[in-house]
Design a protein around this motif. Structure first.
Motif, PDB file in Angstrom:
ATOM      1  N   ARG A 115       0.850  -1.182   0.000  1.00 49.08           N
ATOM      2  CA  ARG A 115       0.000   0.000   0.000  1.00 49.08           C
ATOM      3  C   ARG A 115       0.888   1.235   0.000  1.00 49.08           C
ATOM      4  NH1 ARG A 115       0.077  -1.487   5.482  1.00 49.08           N
ATOM      5  NH2 ARG A 115       0.491   0.244   6.937  1.00 49.08           N
ATOM      6  N   ARG A 116       0.316   2.346  -0.433  1.00 50.86           N
ATOM      7  CA  ARG A 116       1.044   3.611  -0.491  1.00 50.86           C
ATOM      8  C   ARG A 116       0.644   4.496   0.678  1.00 50.86           C
ATOM      9  NH1 ARG A 116       2.601   5.543  -6.137  1.00 50.86           N
ATOM     10  NH2 ARG A 116       3.071   3.601  -7.223  1.00 50.86           N
ATOM     11  N   GLU A 117       1.644   5.113   1.269  1.00 52.43           N
ATOM     12  CA  GLU A 117       1.406   6.046   2.358  1.00 52.43           C
ATOM     13  C   GLU A 117       1.871   7.432   1.927  1.00 52.43           C
ATOM     14  OE1 GLU A 117       2.219   2.947   6.048  1.00 52.43           O
ATOM     15  OE2 GLU A 117       3.829   4.273   5.369  1.00 52.43           O
ATOM     16  N   GLN A 118       0.995   8.410   2.048  1.00 50.53           N
ATOM     17  CA  GLN A 118       1.351   9.792   1.697  1.00 50.53           C
ATOM     18  C   GLN A 118       2.075  10.405   2.884  1.00 50.53           C
ATOM     19  OE1 GLN A 118       0.237  10.804  -1.516  1.00 50.53           O
ATOM     20  NE2 GLN A 118       1.744  12.458  -1.324  1.00 50.53           N
ATOM     21  N   LEU A 119       3.380  10.633   2.737  1.00 51.28           N
ATOM     22  CA  LEU A 119       4.193  11.158   3.828  1.00 51.28           C
ATOM     23  C   LEU A 119       4.122  12.665   3.931  1.00 51.28           C
ATOM     24  CD1 LEU A 119       7.370   8.933   3.387  1.00 51.28           C
ATOM     25  CD2 LEU A 119       5.377   8.531   4.848  1.00 51.28           C
ATOM     26  N   SER A 120       3.969  13.329   2.794  1.00 49.87           N
ATOM     27  CA  SER A 120       3.874  14.780   2.750  1.00 49.87           C
ATOM     28  C   SER A 120       3.109  15.156   1.486  1.00 49.87           C
ATOM     29  CB  SER A 120       5.272  15.418   2.762  1.00 49.87           C
ATOM     30  OG  SER A 120       5.959  15.112   1.558  1.00 49.87           O
ATOM     31  N   ASP A 121       3.023  16.444   1.206  1.00 55.77           N
ATOM     32  CA  ASP A 121       2.298  16.877   0.017  1.00 55.77           C
ATOM     33  C   ASP A 121       2.921  16.341  -1.262  1.00 55.77           C
ATOM     34  OD1 ASP A 121       0.477  18.221   1.524  1.00 55.77           O
ATOM     35  OD2 ASP A 121       1.418  20.204   1.275  1.00 55.77           O
ATOM     36  N   GLU A 123       5.342  13.489  -1.326  1.00 57.24           N
ATOM     37  CA  GLU A 123       6.152  12.300  -1.077  1.00 57.24           C
ATOM     38  C   GLU A 123       5.286  11.140  -0.626  1.00 57.24           C
ATOM     39  OE1 GLU A 123      10.451  12.159   0.719  1.00 57.24           O
ATOM     40  OE2 GLU A 123       9.012  11.995   2.365  1.00 57.24           O
ATOM     41  N   GLN A 124       5.531   9.970  -1.228  1.00 59.99           N
ATOM     42  CA  GLN A 124       4.839   8.741  -0.861  1.00 59.99           C
ATOM     43  C   GLN A 124       5.849   7.668  -0.484  1.00 59.99           C
ATOM     44  OE1 GLN A 124       2.200   7.282  -3.870  1.00 59.99           O
ATOM     45  NE2 GLN A 124       0.826   9.046  -3.774  1.00 59.99           N
ATOM     46  N   ARG A 125       5.381   6.682   0.261  1.00 62.13           N
ATOM     47  CA  ARG A 125       6.191   5.534   0.632  1.00 62.13           C
ATOM     48  C   ARG A 125       5.396   4.263   0.345  1.00 62.13           C
ATOM     49  NH1 ARG A 125       8.003   5.867   6.559  1.00 62.13           N
ATOM     50  NH2 ARG A 125       5.785   5.489   6.990  1.00 62.13           N
ATOM     51  N   ILE A 126       6.064   3.267  -0.207  1.00 59.15           N
ATOM     52  CA  ILE A 126       5.438   1.965  -0.443  1.00 59.15           C
ATOM     53  C   ILE A 126       5.744   1.061   0.742  1.00 59.15           C
ATOM     54  CG2 ILE A 126       5.353  -0.066  -1.926  1.00 59.15           C
ATOM     55  CD1 ILE A 126       6.295   1.729  -4.222  1.00 59.15           C
ATOM     56  N   ARG A 127       4.703   0.519   1.357  1.00 56.52           N
ATOM     57  CA  ARG A 127       4.877  -0.371   2.504  1.00 56.52           C
ATOM     58  C   ARG A 127       4.321  -1.753   2.154  1.00 56.52           C
ATOM     59  NH1 ARG A 127       5.544   0.275   7.966  1.00 56.52           N
ATOM     60  NH2 ARG A 127       5.271   2.534   7.833  1.00 56.52           N
ATOM     61  N   ARG A 128       5.094  -2.781   2.457  1.00 62.56           N
ATOM     62  CA  ARG A 128       4.684  -4.149   2.178  1.00 62.56           C
ATOM     63  C   ARG A 128       4.228  -4.858   3.443  1.00 62.56           C
ATOM     64  NH1 ARG A 128       8.875  -2.699  -0.754  1.00 62.56           N
ATOM     65  NH2 ARG A 128       8.867  -3.044  -3.007  1.00 62.56           N
ATOM     66  N   THR A 129       3.231  -5.714   3.284  1.00 65.96           N
ATOM     67  CA  THR A 129       2.807  -6.613   4.355  1.00 65.96           C
ATOM     68  C   THR A 129       3.023  -8.035   3.868  1.00 65.96           C
ATOM     69  OG1 THR A 129       1.146  -5.050   5.179  1.00 65.96           O
ATOM     70  CG2 THR A 129       0.899  -7.359   5.811  1.00 65.96           C
ATOM     71  N   TRP A 130       3.860  -8.779   4.588  1.00 63.47           N
ATOM     72  CA  TRP A 130       4.268 -10.119   4.161  1.00 63.47           C
ATOM     73  C   TRP A 130       3.458 -11.196   4.861  1.00 63.47           C
ATOM     74  CZ3 TRP A 130       7.848 -11.272   0.445  1.00 63.47           C
ATOM     75  CH2 TRP A 130       8.635 -10.212  -0.032  1.00 63.47           C
ATOM     76  N   SER A 208      18.869   4.600   3.641  1.00 65.20           N
ATOM     77  CA  SER A 208      17.500   4.985   3.962  1.00 65.20           C
ATOM     78  C   SER A 208      16.549   4.114   3.156  1.00 65.20           C
ATOM     79  CB  SER A 208      17.258   6.477   3.653  1.00 65.20           C
ATOM     80  OG  SER A 208      17.449   6.737   2.263  1.00 65.20           O
ATOM     81  N   TYR A 209      15.286   4.168   3.488  1.00 66.79           N
ATOM     82  CA  TYR A 209      14.301   3.316   2.821  1.00 66.79           C
ATOM     83  C   TYR A 209      14.234   3.654   1.333  1.00 66.79           C
ATOM     84  CZ  TYR A 209       9.934   0.724   2.193  1.00 66.79           C
ATOM     85  OH  TYR A 209       8.976  -0.167   1.786  1.00 66.79           O
ATOM     86  N   PRO A 210      14.368   2.644   0.442  1.00 60.18           N
ATOM     87  CA  PRO A 210      14.491   2.944  -0.983  1.00 60.18           C
ATOM     88  C   PRO A 210      13.189   3.171  -1.736  1.00 60.18           C
ATOM     89  CG  PRO A 210      14.773   0.602  -0.625  1.00 60.18           C
ATOM     90  CD  PRO A 210      14.639   1.228   0.733  1.00 60.18           C
ATOM     91  N   ALA A 220       2.425   9.863  -8.561  1.00 60.03           N
ATOM     92  CA  ALA A 220       3.716   9.736  -7.869  1.00 60.03           C
ATOM     93  C   ALA A 220       4.677   8.876  -8.676  1.00 60.03           C
ATOM     94  CB  ALA A 220       3.502   9.139  -6.491  1.00 60.03           C
ATOM     95  N   ALA A 221       5.952   9.243  -8.650  1.00 62.34           N
ATOM     96  CA  ALA A 221       6.969   8.526  -9.418  1.00 62.34           C
ATOM     97  C   ALA A 221       8.279   8.508  -8.641  1.00 62.34           C
ATOM     98  CB  ALA A 221       7.179   9.190 -10.782  1.00 62.34           C
ATOM     99  N   SER A 222       9.145   7.574  -9.032  1.00 58.45           N
ATOM    100  CA  SER A 222      10.442   7.457  -8.375  1.00 58.45           C
ATOM    101  C   SER A 222      11.279   8.705  -8.618  1.00 58.45           C
ATOM    102  CB  SER A 222      11.186   6.238  -8.920  1.00 58.45           C
ATOM    103  OG  SER A 222      12.428   6.078  -8.295  1.00 58.45           O
ATOM    104  N   ARG A 223      12.129   9.002  -7.648  1.00 63.31           N
ATOM    105  CA  ARG A 223      13.048  10.117  -7.800  1.00 63.31           C
ATOM    106  C   ARG A 223      14.278   9.639  -8.572  1.00 63.31           C
ATOM    107  NH1 ARG A 223      13.287  11.473  -1.437  1.00 63.31           N
ATOM    108  NH2 ARG A 223      11.274  12.515  -1.172  1.00 63.31           N
ATOM    109  N   PRO A 224      14.512  10.122  -9.757  1.00 64.05           N
ATOM    110  CA  PRO A 224      15.672   9.673 -10.521  1.00 64.05           C
ATOM    111  C   PRO A 224      16.972  10.010  -9.799  1.00 64.05           C
ATOM    112  CG  PRO A 224      14.113  10.826 -11.941  1.00 64.05           C
ATOM    113  CD  PRO A 224      13.670  11.044 -10.517  1.00 64.05           C
TER     114      PRO A 224
END
Length: 407
Positions: A115-121, A123-130, A208-210, A220-224
């Motif tokens: 799932r995606r978490e919106q960290l700021s206006d 920035e997003q983070r992808i979090r996995r549940t295993w 840091s978290y990649p 949202a897209a990856s930071r090159p």
């Protein structure tokens, strides 16, 4: 950025392991495949870049002996089942599955949802549940680990403590659910992968978290050029040692002397088929480059053939046949002559179950949607097919994504 590119980006994040959703990604990769150097130069490839190259394997600094080798008491690993089970196990009623899925020599050892978490206006983070195979129930158990990988034989797993990156790697007994050994690391790691013989663990280190994206929602897209990869550990589980090597991330820039590049933040490494070398996936052709365990670049091992962007051998156990690229339809060829010996009405061939049958990604009904798919077992000639898991919308947020491991 379209939803297709967005989903492709985060799905390419897990390249050290069996590509549980490789068919979906391969289909997207085909749709967006670069045609020439001009196309490669645009940001499109950033959405499907997978892992890193440029492995130099510099030795740890002399003032940091702990980074070079952690001395510890090893652990006696339980023996693999002999003979290994080869029966076909299915769960066509539950998505994600609640019962073991397996066929021949391979099993779904784990799966994750994200799932995606919106960290700021911006920035997003992808979090996995295993979820991990549980022999006590013959099903799957949701875990709190940041990352898991199951050793061949399904007896032990390597796990990372926490929910993002971790300095603590555990060896978990699958049958008792007890940690056999905690291994403390000097550098945080973001993924783990067992060697083919199930005695060593490859852990990719990050500062840091990649899995961080820029933007909001589907845009949202990856930071090159911002991969935080720092190196890798080779953990000898039975000896209880963790050998660290510095490893700068691969460049995200293409130049006349650099035709292989990667813009993805997550740049995990994998093992060669015999475990004597490492490889780093690329966003170009070939799909990987090889290195010694100390990080010196080498030619690809002669005769090795892989399912694209995975650690799975494309060659049948008897060495006679080779899995072809994604379809529809797919094909199997003769290893010696290259002649097509069979075609299959599936999207992608993922792993050999035995010399005559293949675990593959099939499509629902008349295959009107390539993203409505699920695991199947198909014969080389394509005449026999068994549904292993339920079809699901792989383009949907939260879709489960499997990991295949030798039994």
């Amino acid at each position: 950025m379209t939803r297709l590119l967005r989903d492709t980006l985060h799905e390419w994040a897990d390249e050290t392991r069996v590509p549980h959703d490789l068919a979906d990604r391969a289909l997207r990769r085909r749709a967006w495949k670069p045609v020439g150097m001009v196309v490669l130069a645009v940001g499109l490839v950033a959405a499907i870049a997978v892992s890193a190259v440029g492995l130099r394997g510099a030795q740890p600094a002399a003032h940091d002996p702990q980074a070079a080798m952690h001395a510890a008491t090893g652990v006696m690993l339980p023996p693999r089942p002999s003979p290994a089970p080869t029966d076909v196990r299915t769960d066509t009623e539950n998505s994600p599955p609640t019962k073991l899925i397996a066929a021949g020599r391979m099993a779904v050892s784990a799966y994750y949802t994200d799932r995606r978490e919106q960290l700021s206006d911006n920035e997003q983070r992808i979090r996995r549940t295993w979820s991990l195979y549980d022999p006590r129930t013959d099903g799957y158990e949701e875990t709190q680990w940041a990352w898991v990988d199951v050793a061949p034989g399904l007896q032990v797993a390597a796990v990372l403590e926490g929910d993002l990156i971790s300095k603590r790697l555990g060896i978990l007994d699958m049958n008792t659910r007890q940690i056999l050994k905690w291994i403390d690391l000097e550098h945080p790691v973001g993924s783990v992968a067992w060697s083919p013989d199930g005695t060593k663990v490859l852990a990719t280190a990050y500062s840091s978290y990649p899995d961080i994206l820029e933007g909001k929602g589907s845009q949202a897209a990856s930071r090159p050029g911002t991969s935080p990869r720092t190196g890798y550990y080779i953990v000898d589980v039975e000896a209880g040692t963790a050998d660290y090597h510095e490893l700068p991330p691969m460049t995200d820039q293409m130049s006349p002397d650099q035709k292989i590049f990667n813009m993805n933040g997550r740049q995990d490494l994998g093992w060669s088929l015999d475990g004597t070398m490492l490889w780093a996936p690329t966003a170009t052709t070939p799909d990987r480059v090889f290195y010694t365990l100390d990080g010196e670049q080498r030619e690809a091992p002669e005769g090795d053939r892989y399912v694209d962007y995975s650690r799975i051998s494309a060659t049948s156990p008897n060495g006679r046949l080779v899995l072809g690229p994604d379809g529809l339809p797919t094909k199997v060829t003769d290893a010696a002559t290259g002649q097509v010996v069979g075609q299959q009405r599936v999207l992608q061939l993922q792993a050999w179950a035995d010399d005559d049958n293949i675990i593959a990604l099939g499509c629902a009904g008349a295959c009107k949607s390539e993203f409505n798919n699920g695991l199947v077992l198909v014969s080389v000639d394509g005449k026999r097919m068994t549904q292993l898991g339920t079809n699901r919308d792989s383009n949907k947020d939260g879709a489960w994504r499997w990991v295949l491991t030798p039994r």
